[in-house]
Design an enzyme around this catalytic site. Structure first.
Site, mmCIF file in Angstrom:
data_model
loop_
_atom_site.group_PDB
_atom_site.id
_atom_site.type_symbol
_atom_site.label_atom_id
_atom_site.label_comp_id
_atom_site.label_asym_id
_atom_site.label_seq_id
_atom_site.Cartn_x
_atom_site.Cartn_y
_atom_site.Cartn_z
ATOM 1 N N LYS A 139 0.577 14.866 0.049
ATOM 2 C CA LYS A 139 -0.630 15.615 -0.300
ATOM 3 C C LYS A 139 -0.268 17.014 -0.789
ATOM 4 C CE LYS A 139 -4.994 17.396 1.479
ATOM 5 N NZ LYS A 139 -6.038 17.329 2.529
ATOM 6 N N HIS A 274 3.550 -24.436 -22.802
ATOM 7 C CA HIS A 274 2.263 -23.796 -22.548
ATOM 8 C C HIS A 274 1.709 -24.179 -21.178
ATOM 9 C CE1 HIS A 274 2.306 -22.063 -26.465
ATOM 10 N NE2 HIS A 274 2.281 -23.225 -27.076
#
Length: 522
Positions: A139, A274
């Site tokens: 922070k 595919h």
């Protein structure tokens, strides 16, 4: 404030790899070292001068080490805004010194769970002080550097940090605590409380790399790995070839998942295009299995993905290298096979070391607009007691074996799925159609096309077994299979027209087996 010198560093790590070298480098630059417990001992054993956190705070470690860094002297030194007069006054009044660098990695919670530790041990490996320091430092990254990744030790070893570096460290730090808390939350919800689908399902994924693009060039993409302990495509070693694309990875995973179904079977080869198998076969050798799988659909195999369930040998490698192949996936490969593939510079070769367990539990997730669909893996396995012959004619041993083979392949074919198989090899695959009849017709047509190209005269659907991933809602799909020459059928059953379909099978002299299990794959 951009560049900040490191004057005091707090080091508290579970994994001590590299921390002594870092501490020594910092000490040589005049940095004061503060540490706790085992880390402090490791640094002192290395001859370094260390201020123990207990000396800093004036309070000893207590409650078996649960309380040691949770103190205003520590968090004040991390959270103070250095150029705020009120913060500076509070620091001076309470004797709080600034801490410029925090090096932390957390208690090994996931490793503790993975080794099967008892509940009390798992709970004790929930780190509290570590994440608290990480969050405080992150922070206040405008002034404090927080390092949670040993790969960043070299950066802070310079003795100073830039704002851009501290921002990057903070981003890593918050991701690390989020992943850590997510692992704890998943354990509590899914393991400790037995909630398969807890109210909140945190996911923590680690980016393995960015990809050139996604399914199409206008889509950005990246590859992330999970933390479920399963070895798969994400953990495979790429021996050679170009960078893997999004489609390569997706298709390679489809091939690996299917070939893993045969990990304890005879040599088996899967060819995927595919995300759908276009040829699957088992044989006496891998070379024979590849030849049979390739023969099922020689057109679709071009530019496809090949996966095998045995280490690759030279003969199989030469056969695979005979046409353009995008990716080959195998547990391993001998030196001769590696030499064959080395001549194909663009071919990607992935060695997995092992095949995943197809029966493993777990969750699969798919994003939709506004949410996610989460389900258990389709790990259903066909057992003898599930099979129910519903026709007058019983299947022969060979027909039953082909039914099982076709059923296993159909599990990995996009719905609606129809798979013809004969003698341990696919004869035709119909995938992804909007109705089952069309899938049956397409699979039969592909089998006839393969026969014409090979000069067999008779398509391999003649005398084959046919698998349907879901029940036949009408008899028309079954009639298409009869027309193709199938003599045995395996399907889940459960349609309101089952009796009609069974009657058609009896009239055609087919043997039909119900499984009671569906394998939709969308």
């Amino acid at each position: 404030m951009t560049s900040i010198p490191i004057r005091r560093a707090l080091l508290s790590v579970s994994d001590k790899t590299g921390v002594v070298d870092l501490a020594r480098t910092l000490a040589d630059k005049g940095v004061e070292l503060v540490s706790t417990g085992g880390t402090a001992k490791a640094l002192r054993d290395a001859g370094l001068t260390v201020l123990d956190v207990a000396e800093l705070t004036g309070f000893p470690e207590m409650m078996d080490g649960r309380v040691k860094t949770l103190h205003p002297t520590v968090h004040g030194g991390l959270l103070a805004v250095r150029d705020d007069p009120e913060h500076a006054a509070a620091m001076a009044e309470h004797g709080i010194g600034a801490i410029d660098l925090v090096v932390v990695n957390l208690y090994p919670f996931e490793a503790t769970v993975a080794r099967g530790a008892d509940r009390d041990t798992v709970i004790e490996n929930i780190d509290i002080g570590g994440p608290s320091m990480v969050r405080s430092a992150a922070k206040n990254h405008a002034y404090v550097a927080i390092v949670t990744d040993p790969a960043d030790y070299a950066v802070v070893a310079r003795g100073e940090t830039t704002l851009d570096e501290r921002r990057g460290f903070a981003a890593k730090a918050f991701a690390a605590t989020a992943a850590y808390d997510g692992a704890i939350a998943r354990w509590f919800g899914q393991v400790d409380q037995g909630q398969r689908f807890p109210a909140t399902l945190p996911l923590a994924l680690r980016r393995a790399g960015e990809l050139r693009y996604g399914e199409n060039p206008h889509q950005a993409a990246a590859f992330y790995t999970g933390n479920d302990g399963v070895r798969g495509i994400g953990q495979a070693r790429q021996v050679q070839g170009k960078e893997l694309s999004y489609n390569n990875l997706n298709d390679a995973d489809a091939a690996l998942e299917l070939v893993a179904e045969f990990r304890d079977a005879e040599p088996t080869c899967v060819i995927v295009k595919h995300a759908n198998p276009c040829g699957v076969a088992s044989g006496a050798t891998l070379e024979a299995a590849y030849a049979s799988a390739f023969a099922c659909d020689t057109v679709s195999a071009f530019g496809g993905i090949v996966a095998v369930n045995r280490p690759l040998d030279e003969a199989t490698a030469r056969a695979i290298a005979g046409i353009f192949t995008e990716v080959v996936v195998a547990p391993d490969a001998d030196e001769a096979a590696l030499a064959v593939f080395a001549a194909k510079k663009n071919l990607r070769l992935l060695l997995t070391g092992e095949l995943p367990d197809p029966t493993r539990d777990g969750l699969s997730a798919k994003s939709i607009a506004g949410g996610w669909l989460v389900q258990g893996r389709d790990n259903g396995v066909l057992t003898d007691d599930m099979l129910r012959v519903v026709t007058k004619r019983q299947p022969t041993a060979q027909e039953l074996a082909d039914c099982r083979f076709a059923w296993t392949v159909a599990k990995h074919v996009k719905s609606n799925a129809i798979v013809y198989a004969k003698d341990g090899a696919t004869a035709g695959v119909g995938a992804g159609q909007m109705n089952r009849l069309e899938s049956a017709r397409i699979a039969a047509w592909k089998a006839k096309d393969a026969a014409d190209k090979a000069g067999w005269g008779t398509p391999h659907t003649v005398g084959s077994a046919v698998a349907s991933d879901a029940f036949f809602p009408f008899a028309d799909g079954l009639l298409a299979a009869v027309e193709a020459g199938a003599t045995a059928v395996i399907q889940p059953g459960g349609s309101i027209r089952d009796e009609e379909v069974i009657a058609v099978a009896d009239q055609a002299g087919l043997a039909m087996v119900f499984t009671g299990m569906r394998h939709f794959r969308h």
